[in-house]
Design an enzyme around this catalytic site. Structure first.
Site, PDB file in Angstrom:
ATOM      1  N   ASP A 182       0.882  -1.149   0.000  1.00 42.77           N
ATOM      2  CA  ASP A 182       0.000   0.000   0.000  1.00 42.77           C
ATOM      3  C   ASP A 182       0.931   1.212   0.000  1.00 42.77           C
ATOM      4  O   ASP A 182       2.120   1.116   0.314  1.00 42.77           O
ATOM      5  CB  ASP A 182      -0.926  -0.037   1.219  1.00 42.77           C
ATOM      6  CG  ASP A 182      -2.104   0.901   1.041  1.00 42.77           C
ATOM      7  OD1 ASP A 182      -3.121   0.730   1.737  1.00 42.77           O
ATOM      8  OD2 ASP A 182      -2.009   1.824   0.191  1.00 42.77           O
TER       9      ASP A 182
HETATM   10  C1  GLC Z   1      -4.115   4.475  -0.063  1.00 41.58           C
HETATM   11  C2  GLC Z   1      -5.073   3.313   0.104  1.00 41.58           C
HETATM   12  C3  GLC Z   1      -5.071   2.360  -1.047  1.00 41.58           C
HETATM   13  C4  GLC Z   1      -4.854   3.132  -2.327  1.00 41.58           C
HETATM   14  C5  GLC Z   1      -3.440   3.662  -2.281  1.00 41.58           C
HETATM   15  C6  GLC Z   1      -3.129   4.540  -3.490  1.00 41.58           C
HETATM   16  O1  GLC Z   1      -3.495   4.790   1.117  1.00 41.58           O
HETATM   17  O2  GLC Z   1      -4.979   2.583   1.321  1.00 41.58           O
HETATM   18  O3  GLC Z   1      -6.330   1.672  -1.055  1.00 41.58           O
HETATM   19  O4  GLC Z   1      -5.036   2.306  -3.470  1.00 41.58           O
HETATM   20  O5  GLC Z   1      -3.159   4.377  -1.092  1.00 41.58           O
HETATM   21  O6  GLC Z   1      -3.867   5.719  -3.435  1.00 41.58           O
END
Ligand code: GLC
Length: 685
Positions: free
Chosen positions: A244
């Protein structure tokens, strides 16, 4: 942005040969990469991309959010289709629609130049208070798996990688980057793993996003047991694990992520800086085999998504098409749930109603959120039909739209929550379970003045309704249902669409009734959160403790009635490998055409360990005209009756009787039958 690589002599390389099989192309490219080039592939650049390798014609691989519409990069330049929230799509209980959704959103990803969509979001809805409940599908592992598999197949049918998220146990937003989730193996196996296991085994998902949180003491992106051992070795995952965004911030060493099998660190280099990877490699902390494993997984998906193929071999993209807007509307129409309808208040008779008062804070809501909204699921839609606009469109000037309840035939109050007010939003859990006091006051004052008051909820998670619902004859759960929401709601209100939505999550009467909310220790914890409810999540808990929810899992009313009859089972005694065939007839005995979701639950009547009173193991949605009937068939096999035994680390099924429960909701069982398992206890996983 992405450098285009133009070098015709690249065509000489076998990996550029489209007639070679996938693994040979992957191996050929892998064999040509230098160590430094391998390092450079392992972390992101410019927030949404991997680094290109010009020497070999490796383009950068682009990945964009989100679960309800593509968000091409942080700066939103392009307007797109805003699809219904995941919880709305889940309320359709319609896997075919989920497949269509997957195809459509993937076409939009392709059109804006993406190779991967950071979706679907599939974390189990353990608490109604989780800020991202709207982005996830359900509290039930079976429904979660069926719908996620359909979405992934739809997305990947367009040679766009699905990136299912967040693996695993990211079930709250509070302290999400550091909280340690204490969860048993049985709860992991029976509740939290199934959707990811199905995504790998049934949909061949090409990417999985490692979660921020710790699971039993280890961060998601450094968890060798969960990634390498279970996801890759046990389930056979061939895609790549991406962190993430920022999920490696608190992980100490580069090598623990490499050992775990994380391929790509996003959005920028921290642990996978080339210098750090080089040091780890030179010091023998990571091996070339491990490095090749993580790099190979990423380049395999690059090939699968057509990064090395001529444009004409890659499915075309499309964006903002009527087809996509039609899918959005159909999901909204099938996802809207009729929760209450006393005295057949709904549907409204267009020919009799002269005036409707439209009130409430959500009548003008546009839940797509602003383009630079904080939530990664925010979308910048081509248009968005608000609830009020939907009513105006539908009333066509024939019915007067009022702003005062006192002299209208009917009043509709659009109530609920709102991302922008910090409810149903990423990075924060809700701080209230109920509607605001102002809304409750508005509802109660309005119904005093006009007894024909309907409440339509626009929200992304269960809310408490004490103190007002008893005064209201009709309540509709419309969720955040995409850019066509207003039109879909109006179609349900006037009966052009007969609501068929069923709740994918329990609506508790009181938050304290919920298994996650026994104490702060169980939600949201401090640095530690304890899943003490074990497998008793959602309806499993309410059933086991005989607690009446406000609205049960699988519940949803219709403007028509359905009769269930002629239940037949091919055998009442079964053993290992046997297939049980359960058949029944269902008939529309009312006056409206409509759809019913027939649900099949299994109950272990005699068990040496605690088991839920019922578990969903099948469902079928069937559309019927008045007086039309259809014959439904379900198939069950031994694993559908099994539980996971933490001690022997295996699935078990105990001899004895089981009930098969068939119903219109988890609390509305219409037919049941008993079967007897007389086979061996141990099952192969
Ligand atoms: C965020 C989210 C994830 C998302 C990623 C990119 O923190 O937790 O679901 O796809 O970052 O934005």
């Amino acid at each position: 942005m992405r450098e285009e690589i133009r070098d015709n002599n690249l065509m000489q390389y076998p990996f550029m040969n489209i007639n070679m099989n996938l693994e040979s192309r992957v191996d050929d490219l892998l064999g040509r990469l230098t160590l430094e080039e391998k390092f450079s592939l392992c972390s992101g650049r410019q927030q949404w991309y991997t680094s290109p390798i010009k020497r070999l014609g490796v383009k950068s691989f682009a990945m964009f959010d989100g679960p309800h519409g593509v968000r091409p990069g942080a700066r939103i330049e392009k307007r797109v289709t805003y699809f219904p929230s995941a919880i709305c799509r889940a309320s359709t209980w319609n896997p075919e629609l989920s497949y269509e959704f997957g195809m459509a959103i993937a076409q939009e990803v392709r059109e804006v130049g993406g190779n991967m969509l950071l979706a679907p979001g599939v974390n189990i809805q353990r608490s109604s208070m989780c800020g991202r409940t709207f982005e996830y599908q359900t509290e039930d592992p079976y429904l979660n798996s069926k719908l996620a598999v359909s979405v992934i197949r739809g997305i990947q049918s367009q040679r766009i990688a699905a990136c299912i998220k967040h693996y695993i146990c990211n079930n709250q937003e509070t302290n999400r980057k550091k909280v340690n989730v204490n969860v048993s193996e049985r709860a992991l196996r029976e509740i939290y793993f199934p959707v990811f296991k199905a995504a790998v085994e049934k949909a061949d998902v090409w990417s999985i996003m490692g979660s921020y949180n710790k699971i039993n003491g280890i961060y998601g992106c450094a968890h060798k047991e969960l990634l390498n051992n279970i996801l890759m070795e046990e389930w056979g995952f061939k895609g790549f694990v991406v962190s993430d965004w920022g999920a490696t911030d608190f992980i100490k060493t580069t090598e623990e992520c490499v050992h775990a099998g994380m391929s790509l660190e996003m959005p920028r280099t921290v642990l996978y800086k080339r210098k750090k990877l080089r040091e780890a490699y030179n010091q023998g902390m990571i091996t070339e085999v491990e490095l090749n494993n993580i790099v190979k997984r990423l380049i395999r998906v690059m090939f699968l998504t057509g990064l090395f193929d001529p444009e004409d071999l890659v499915p075309l993209g499309s964006r903002n098409t009527p087809e996509h807007q039609d899918i959005t509307k159909r999901i909204a129409e099938e996802g809207i749930v009729l929760l209450k309808n006393m005295k057949n208040t709904l549907p409204l008779d267009f020919n009799k109603i002269k005036s409707i008062a439209v009130l409430g804070p959500n009548m003008n809501i546009k839940p797509s959120a602003d383009p630079d909204g904080t939530s990664s699921s925010s979308v910048y839609p081509l248009y968005e039909v608000t609830p009020l606009e939907g009513m105006i469109n539908r009333c066509k000037g024939r019915i007067v739209i009022e702003n005062s309840a006192s002299n209208a035939d009917v009043t509709i109050i659009f109530a609920g929550l709102n991302h922008k007010l910090g409810m149903d939003a990423e990075d924060q859990d809700k701080d209230s379970f109920d509607l605001s006091e102002e809304q409750v006051k508005l509802i109660n004052q309005t119904v005093e003045v006009n007894e024909n008051t309907i409440v339509v909820l626009i929200n992304g998670s269960p809310i408490g309704m004490n103190g007002w619902i008893e005064n209201i004859p009709a309540v509709v759960e419309a969720w955040y249902s995409g850019m066509e929401a207003g039109n879909a709601i109006a179609d349900v209100i006037f009966g052009d669409i007969n609501p068929s939505g069923k709740l994918p999550i329990t609506f508790p009467q009181n938050l304290s009734d919920s298994p996650a909310h026994k104490s702060r220790r169980t939600f949201p914890g401090n640095d530690e959160v304890h899943y003490e409810e074990e497998i008793f999540v959602g309806y499993r808990y309410f059933d086991k403790n005989n607690i009446n929810p406000l609205f049960p899992f699988g519940f949803g009313l219709s403007y028509t009635k359905f009769e269930y009859k002629n239940l037949k089972i091919n055998k009442t005694k079964f053993s290992r490998k046997d297939i049980l065939v359960i058949e029944l007839d269902i008939m529309n005995t009312g006056t409206y055409a409509g759809a019913e979701v027939v649900q099949l639950y299994v109950q272990d009547i005699e068990s040496s360990i605690e088991r839920p009173p019922k578990e969903l193991k099948g469902f079928k949605k069937t559309f019927l005209k008045p007086n039309e009937a259809s014959h439904l068939k379900f198939k069950l096999r031994d694993i559908d009756f099994a539980y996971y035994d933490d001690k022997s680390h295996s699935w078990k099924i105990e001899k004895g009787y089981f009930n098969l429960l068939i119903g219109s909701s988890s609390r509305d069982i219409r037919l049941e039958a008993q079967v007897n398992y007389n086979g061996p206890t141990e099952l192969v996983n």
